[in-house]
Design a protein around this motif. Structure first.
Motif, mmCIF file in Angstrom:
data_model
loop_
_atom_site.group_PDB
_atom_site.id
_atom_site.type_symbol
_atom_site.label_atom_id
_atom_site.label_comp_id
_atom_site.label_asym_id
_atom_site.label_seq_id
_atom_site.Cartn_x
_atom_site.Cartn_y
_atom_site.Cartn_z
ATOM 1 N N GLU A 155 0.833 -1.207 0.000
ATOM 2 C CA GLU A 155 0.000 0.000 0.000
ATOM 3 C C GLU A 155 0.865 1.253 0.000
ATOM 4 O O GLU A 155 0.620 2.206 -0.756
ATOM 5 N N LEU A 156 1.892 1.254 0.848
ATOM 6 C CA LEU A 156 2.803 2.399 0.906
ATOM 7 C C LEU A 156 3.561 2.582 -0.404
ATOM 8 O O LEU A 156 3.833 3.709 -0.814
ATOM 9 N N PHE A 157 3.900 1.474 -1.038
ATOM 10 C CA PHE A 157 4.662 1.519 -2.281
ATOM 11 C C PHE A 157 3.982 2.421 -3.312
ATOM 12 O O PHE A 157 4.643 3.181 -4.032
ATOM 13 N N TRP A 158 2.650 2.355 -3.370
ATOM 14 C CA TRP A 158 1.927 3.116 -4.393
ATOM 15 C C TRP A 158 1.415 4.472 -3.922
ATOM 16 O O TRP A 158 1.207 5.367 -4.745
ATOM 17 N N ILE A 159 1.197 4.654 -2.619
ATOM 18 C CA ILE A 159 0.673 5.955 -2.180
ATOM 19 C C ILE A 159 1.789 6.944 -1.841
ATOM 20 O O ILE A 159 1.558 8.151 -1.832
ATOM 21 N N MET A 160 2.999 6.434 -1.560
ATOM 22 C CA MET A 160 4.125 7.342 -1.360
ATOM 23 C C MET A 160 4.501 7.964 -2.700
ATOM 24 O O MET A 160 4.398 7.317 -3.744
ATOM 25 N N LEU A 207 5.575 2.578 -14.992
ATOM 26 C CA LEU A 207 5.033 3.525 -15.963
ATOM 27 C C LEU A 207 4.382 4.681 -15.213
ATOM 28 O O LEU A 207 3.628 4.458 -14.261
ATOM 29 N N SER A 208 4.645 5.898 -15.624
ATOM 30 C CA SER A 208 4.100 7.064 -14.937
ATOM 31 C C SER A 208 2.580 7.058 -14.991
ATOM 32 O O SER A 208 1.985 6.830 -16.044
ATOM 33 N N GLY A 209 1.979 7.296 -13.828
ATOM 34 C CA GLY A 209 0.528 7.378 -13.755
ATOM 35 C C GLY A 209 -0.178 6.036 -13.768
ATOM 36 O O GLY A 209 -1.408 5.991 -13.756
ATOM 37 N N GLU A 210 0.587 4.948 -13.803
ATOM 38 C CA GLU A 210 -0.005 3.612 -13.804
ATOM 39 C C GLU A 210 0.625 2.776 -12.701
ATOM 40 O O GLU A 210 1.807 2.893 -12.430
ATOM 41 N N LYS A 211 -0.181 1.948 -12.082
ATOM 42 C CA LYS A 211 0.338 1.049 -11.054
ATOM 43 C C LYS A 211 0.879 -0.200 -11.739
ATOM 44 O O LYS A 211 0.337 -1.295 -11.613
ATOM 45 N N LYS A 212 1.965 0.002 -12.479
ATOM 46 C CA LYS A 212 2.525 -1.072 -13.283
ATOM 47 C C LYS A 212 4.034 -1.063 -13.180
ATOM 48 O O LYS A 212 4.691 -0.104 -13.607
ATOM 49 N N VAL A 213 4.603 -2.127 -12.590
ATOM 50 C CA VAL A 213 6.055 -2.275 -12.503
ATOM 51 C C VAL A 213 6.550 -2.955 -13.776
ATOM 52 O O VAL A 213 6.030 -4.010 -14.160
ATOM 53 N N ILE A 214 7.522 -2.348 -14.437
ATOM 54 C CA ILE A 214 7.999 -2.886 -15.715
ATOM 55 C C ILE A 214 9.466 -3.316 -15.659
ATOM 56 O O ILE A 214 10.018 -3.777 -16.652
ATOM 57 N N GLY A 215 10.098 -3.164 -14.509
ATOM 58 C CA GLY A 215 11.490 -3.550 -14.389
ATOM 59 C C GLY A 215 12.077 -3.057 -13.078
ATOM 60 O O GLY A 215 11.345 -2.586 -12.193
ATOM 61 N N LYS A 216 13.372 -3.152 -12.946
ATOM 62 C CA LYS A 216 14.031 -2.675 -11.736
ATOM 63 C C LYS A 216 15.422 -2.153 -12.080
ATOM 64 O O LYS A 216 16.047 -2.566 -13.058
ATOM 65 N N ILE A 217 15.873 -1.234 -11.263
ATOM 66 C CA ILE A 217 17.223 -0.698 -11.407
ATOM 67 C C ILE A 217 17.845 -0.659 -10.020
ATOM 68 O O ILE A 217 17.187 -0.287 -9.050
ATOM 69 N N GLU A 218 19.083 -1.084 -9.930
ATOM 70 C CA GLU A 218 19.746 -1.215 -8.635
ATOM 71 C C GLU A 218 20.946 -0.288 -8.546
ATOM 72 O O GLU A 218 21.721 -0.169 -9.493
ATOM 73 N N TYR A 219 21.081 0.370 -7.402
ATOM 74 C CA TYR A 219 22.304 1.107 -7.105
ATOM 75 C C TYR A 219 23.040 0.332 -6.014
ATOM 76 O O TYR A 219 22.513 0.128 -4.925
#
Length: 218
Positions: free
Chosen positions: A72-77, A110-122
C-alpha cells in the motif's frame, strides 16, 4: 493533508508490526533451545510443540500484514523520481525507510499507472568492477521503448543530488541494446574485458540532451 496522515499512520503501523515480528522470532528461538534440551533426554512435550506451532502461525500472520502495508505504501508514497514517462519507486522499510538510503533496488514503473515494468539497482560507489554501480533490467514485454535509458537518467539525477558525480555501469559485449543504452547515456569504456565492458558515466548528462531524448524515446 489526509494523504500525509495516512502515510504516517501506515509507517507507524509498519514499525509496530516489525517489532512484533522481531519479538516472535526471539520467542521461537527460545522454544528451539528448550526443544533441543528435551531432545537430549529423549523427552516429548506436546505442550512445547503446540506453543511452537502457534508462534509460527502468529509470525506468518504478522508477515502477511507487513507485506500488505508495504504494498500500500509503495503506491501511495510519492515516487523517488519521475519524468512523465516512467517513475522509480522504492520499497518502504518503516519509519526509517529505505528511501533515505541510496543503495538498493528501485522499481521502474510507468508514470501514472500502477505497473512495474522492471528494476534498477544502485549497489554503491565503485565497489565492483564486474557488476558496476548501477544495474538495470526491463521486463521482456516492455523492452525496446527506451525505458532503461529513462531509468538511468532518473537514478543519475538522484545520485547527482547526493553529490555523486559519476558511476560505473557494465554490460556484456553481446548485449547490444544495453551497450547502446549506456553509450547514449554518456558512458565511456574504462575496462575492456573478454566478455564485458565497464563504462564510466556522468550521473547527470546535459539537461538539454535529456529533454531532447524524452521527445525521441517513448
Amino acid at each position: 493533508n489526509n494523504m500525509n496522515d495516512k502515510i504516517i499512520q501506515l509507517l507507524y503501523e509498519l514499525e509496530k508490526l516489525k517489532q512484533q515480528l522481531h519479538e516472535k522470532t526471539i520467542e521461537i528461538r527460545q522454544i528451539y533451545e528448550q526443544d533441543e534440551w528435551l531432545n537430549r533426554y529423549n523427552s516429548i512435550n506436546n505442550e512445547i510443540y503446540d506453543k511452537q506451532a502457534k508462534l509460527y502461525e502468529q509470525r506468518f500472520l504478522i508477515c502477511e500484514k507487513i507485506v500488505e502495508i508495504e504494498e500500500e505504501l509503495f503506491w501511495i508514497m510519492p515516487p523517488v523520481k519521475s519524468n512523465g514517462v516512467i517513475e522509480i519507486r522504492k520499497l518502504i522499510d518503516g519509519i526509517e525507510n529505505s528511501q533515505n538510503n541510496l543503495i538498493g533496488y528501485y522499481s521502474i514503473c510507468l508514470s501514472g499507472e500502477k505497473k512495474v515494468i522492471g528494476k534498477i539497482e544502485y549497489r554503491g560507489y565503485h565497489t565492483n568492477e564486474y557488476l558496476g554501480d548501477v544495474g538495470c533490467v526491463i521486463d521482456p514485454e516492455y523492452r525496446g521503448n527506451g525505458y532503461a535509458y529513462h531509468a538511468l537518467c532518473l537514478v543519475g539525477e538522484l545520485l547527482k543530488e547526493k553529490g555523486i558525480d559519476d558511476c560505473w555501469i557494465s554490460a556484456y559485449k553481446t548485449n547490444i541494446p544495453s551497450v547502446k543504452t549506456i553509450e547514449k547515456y554518456g558512458g565511456v569504456v574504462i575496462k575492456n574485458d573478454d566478455r564485458y565492458n565497464l563504462y564510466q558515466a556522468p550521473t547527470l548528462i546535459n539537461e538539454m540532451q535529456i529533454e531532447k531524448n524524452k521527445t525521441n524515446i517513448n
